[in-house]
Design an enzyme around this catalytic site. Structure first.
Site, short mmCIF file in Angstrom:
data_model
loop_
_atom_site.label_atom_id
_atom_site.label_comp_id
_atom_site.label_asym_id
_atom_site.label_seq_id
_atom_site.Cartn_x
_atom_site.Cartn_y
_atom_site.Cartn_z
N TYR A 1 1.35 35.34 -72.13
CA TYR A 1 2.44 34.38 -72.42
C TYR A 1 2.35 33.92 -73.87
O TYR A 1 3.17 34.25 -74.69
CB TYR A 1 2.39 33.21 -71.45
CG TYR A 1 3.57 32.27 -71.62
CD1 TYR A 1 4.81 32.60 -71.10
CD2 TYR A 1 3.43 31.08 -72.32
CE1 TYR A 1 5.91 31.75 -71.27
CE2 TYR A 1 4.52 30.23 -72.49
CZ TYR A 1 5.75 30.56 -71.96
OH TYR A 1 6.83 29.73 -72.14
N ASP B 1 20.65 32.66 -65.11
CA ASP B 1 19.57 32.17 -65.96
C ASP B 1 20.19 31.37 -67.09
O ASP B 1 20.64 31.92 -68.09
CB ASP B 1 18.74 33.33 -66.51
CG ASP B 1 17.50 32.84 -67.27
OD1 ASP B 1 17.42 31.62 -67.54
OD2 ASP B 1 16.64 33.67 -67.59
#
Length: 788
Positions: free
Chosen positions: A544, A716
């Site tokens: 990440y 989204d």
């Protein structure tokens, strides 16, 4: 509540949900009640998918199609060229930014048809789906929390689309369903996001999201007879719910309703979220009567979160300007309002007092004794500390727990009147302690295994509290700790059991990899026991690296299935940009130093190859949201290093991300192309703007990109789908359709789901469908064979 750092993190290109008085960590693991990995996407009969493919053994990839695929052809508008500080930057697929355009719908449709034809040829797709479904069918439980004289917890029997909220009068009393979101939609796409129980446990205020959108609708239920009241609050986003102790109503945050005549399909729009407002809602009234408590018209990008102190005296206001762990902190003494909250209706604000009126550090209130407040802060403490201040002497601060030399003070929760449970992060693993609230002195170490504390559920007035724990090989353990005797009595309250899972089959190790600049990067490696390091294993590297988000050990159904049945080695890289070693670690992977994230991740991949775990053609990388940006950038910079790329809902257009929904909040980590210096950072790694033909960058004509799967979803509204659509169109054009007899025969695919968002609230079937699709694609790409 969503407060300070927790509130800011609700805006991140990640997903999380918080409940009142339960501190839940933000990371890419699942909580014990919902083992759904970060940013999973999905397939149903109504799914739009964008995929495409072709074949070549070059770079070690395996053929995904018997014949080279014919990619759909779409127009490039060469007239769209932006001028950034004197630098012309073409944007030929600007038209893909309009989700309502018929041309965009046709683009998606054609990609869907192409993609499905490829996935149908992935031999492990059905086997994975069957095993994942079977393995995921186990009872999941959340950590109990207490309000009034009742206990509440979440439970999923196994394959229910959404978790269900239960309540009981005592821990050994009979549990009954309080709220079951599964009855609210036929397909399970309405989910419970935020919730809070009133102090007297007579009312539940809860927020519902539809199709994975960040937009919420708040409802109120009477707990005794489960009657849903008429109260309905709309246009709620990035909000907590915090009741006042008189149980007459609650604070929440929202955006202004669309102007009359605006046709807004909440969740698919792309316009910027501006003018966040704090309101108070009185039970039994219409939303139009709600009291506006605070707004920032001069700073429309600010976001607001409010929390009522446990003693009910104060409402605390946290103001964020982005996603950095910094906030302003205001407070209002509710007992001093002559006309109560209702008396502030005309002034359109509560008389907040500004204790911290700058964005220099994070301040999160842990507890208060009247005017004396204890805060968790990173003020002059990148690894965090606890401090105390009397509101009557706002310039005099004292240190309660100083910053640790090596470990990060991750959480602190008040319990048993005069004590606090603190969690430290030590080399990406958690250590729990019980300390004295007044002095900060260590009272007891709380013995837990090596892994992650997902949640601590406690009230200051209670001597009993709960801990949710997980690790790579522990599906979930809920501990109960009783402090009544003065010595912590810690025991297992509930253990999550996955039938057929035997942790002794696997092993976990932690290694430290030297990055390009010599910095040691921690990485967890999880695999079947006693594997031979001969480079033969398929390997999945996950990362990440941003927004102060820490990756710590967590149990994963999908990756356990992959390890068992595909012989996969799973690796979790704790690269810079995260919060694993505090704010300095975060800053070393943001803004002008963002390239460190990519160097760290690439170095971890190189280590896995040199150490004999895998080889380039068998090394897959995966990341979601900011992690999608990570793998997109690494794909461009080192296409030769990887055998497969899975990029979920990534921020791919680094020059325009700030223009859509909540993207403006991410400039704290990325910078903004409106500023010349920051444009120069962004243009160097923006995935959309750095697609190059590898065969033109080297003497090897066979060089190409590895098989690549880009995933997004129509609702989204965190990282809007246009990022993935534009990158998909660009990659297919530059690498494939613009070149006659292109060396790029590895597939460049896309997948867009319907009635799904950034990851939160996704029903179980959709999660499993997406796993089967993406990991069967990966298995085919890296040549992994099925093991019964």
């Amino acid at each position: 509540m969503l407060s300070c750092a927790h509130h800011a993190r609700a805006l991140l290109p990640t997903t999380t949900a918080k409940s009142s008085r339960i501190f839940t960590r933000l990371k890419h693991s699942s909580t014990t009640w919902n083992n759904v990995e970060h940013l999973t996407c999905i397939k149903t009969h109504h799914t739009f998918r964008l995929f495409s493919t072709s074949t070549s053994p070059s770079m070690g990839s395996v053929s995904l199609s018997d014949v080279p695929l014919q990619y759909p052809s779409f127009r490039r508008d060469e007239s769209v060229v932006d001028n950034y500080h004197g630098v012309p930057v073409p944007d030929p697929y600007r038209w893909l930014e309009d989700p309502d355009s018929e041309e965009v719908k046709e683009f998606v449709k054609k990609q869907v048809e192409l993609t499905e034809s490829v996935l149908n040829k992935c031999e492990t797709r059905e086997k994975l789906h069957e095993k994942l479904t079977k393995f995921y069918d186990y009872p999941k439980y959340g950590v109990p929390f207490r309000e009034g004289d009742k206990y509440f917890y979440f439970h999923n029997t196994g394959l229910q689309p959404q978790k269900v909220l239960y309540m009981q009068d005592s821990l050994d009393g009979e549990a009954e369903v309080l709220l079951d979101p599964n009855g609210l939609s036929e397909d399970g796409t309405i989910a419970l996001s935020t919730y809070a129980v009133s102090e007297d446990a007579k009312y539940l205020a809860y927020a519902l999201s539809s199709s994975g959108s960040d937009w919420n609708t708040v409802k109120v239920m009477r707990i005794d007879d489960k009657k849903v009241e008429p109260d309905t609050l709309s246009w709620v986003k990035f909000s907590g719910i915090s009741w006042t102790n008189d149980c007459k109503g609650f604070f929440y945050s929202r955006y202004p309703a669309p102007k009359e005549g605006e046709n807004l399909d909440a969740g698919t729009e792309t316009n910027a979220n501006l003018d966040h407002q704090l309101y108070y809602h009185f039970l039994g009234t219409d939303q139009s009567e709600d009291i506006l408590c605070w707004e920032n018209p001069d700073n429309p990008q600010y976001t607001l979160g409010a929390s009522v102190t446990e003693d009910g005296k104060y409402v605390l206001l946290y103001i964020n300007e982005g996603c950095d762990p910094v906030n302003k902190f205001y407070y209002c003494d509710l007992s001093t309002l002559p006309g109560g909250i209702k008396g502030c209706k005309e002034s359109k604000r509560l008389p907040f007092i500004k204790l911290i009126d700058n964005f220099e550090a994070m301040y999160h209130a842990i507890a208060n004794d009247d005017t004396v407040f204890t805060f968790l802060t990173n003020k002059n403490a990148p690894k965090y500390k606890l401090v105390r201040v009397d509101l009557n002497e706002p310039n005099t601060w004292t240190e309660v727990i100083p910053q640790s030399e090596n470990d990060v003070l991750d959480t602190a929760v008040a319990v048993n009147e005069s004590q606090i449970v603190v969690s430290y992060m030590s080399d990406c693993k958690h250590v729990l302690q019980l300390r004295d609230l007044k002095s900060g002195a260590l009272l007891h170490n709380l013995p837990i295994s090596i892994g992650s504390v997902d949640a601590v559920s406690a009230r200051r007035k209670d001597s009993l509290f709960f801990i949710a724990f997980t690790s790579f090989l522990t599906p979930g353990t809920i501990y109960q700790c009783n402090l009544e005797s003065g010595v912590p009595d810690l025991k297992i309250f509930r253990e999550i059991v996955v039938p057929g899972f035997d942790q002794t089959e696997f092993q976990v190790s932690q290694v430290f990899v030297a990055s390009k600049d010599g910095t040691k990067i921690p990485m967890f490696v999880v695999a079947k026991k006693d594997i031979v390091l001969d480079g033969s294993h398929p390997c999945l590297l996950y990362g990440y690296g941003g927004f102060n988000v820490s990756l710590t050990p967590y149990f994963s159904v999908s990756r356990t299935v992959l390890m068992r049945h595909l012989g996969l080695v799973f690796c979790l890289a704790n690269i810079r940009g995260g919060g694993e070693y505090g704010e300095e670690w975060h800053k070393d992977g943001s803004l002008a130093k963002k390239q460190n994230c990519f160097d760290d991740f690439i170095s971890c991949g190189e280590y896995l190859i040199s150490s004999g775990y895998t080889q380039s053609k068998k090394l897959a990388i995966e990341g979601g949201s900011n992690g999608g940006t990570l793998v997109g950038a690494c794909l461009n910079q080192r296409p030769d290093l990887f055998g497969c790329v899975l990029a979920h809902v990534g921020v791919m257009d680094m020059l325009r991300f700030h223009k859509f929904t909540i993207g403006h909040a991410w400039t704290s980590d990325y910078g903004c192309s409106d500023k010349e210096e920051e444009f120069q950072w962004l243009i160097k790694y923006s995935p959309l703007h750095n697609v190059r033909r590898p065969w033109e960058q080297s003497n090897d004509i066979s060089r190409q990109y590895p098989p690549t799967l880009l995933l997004t979803a129509d609702h989204d509204d965190r990282v809007v789908p246009l990022h993935t659509l534009k990158l998909l169109a660009t990659m297919q054009y530059v690498l494939c359709t613009s070149v006659e007899n292109s060396p790029q025969t590895n597939p460049i695919l896309g997948r867009i789901d319907c009635k799904a968002g950034h990851g939160s609230g996704r029903p179980t079937k959709k999660v499993i469908d997406e796993w089967a699709d993406s990991y069967s694609f990966m298995a085919k790409a890296v040549g992994a064979t099925w093991i019964d």
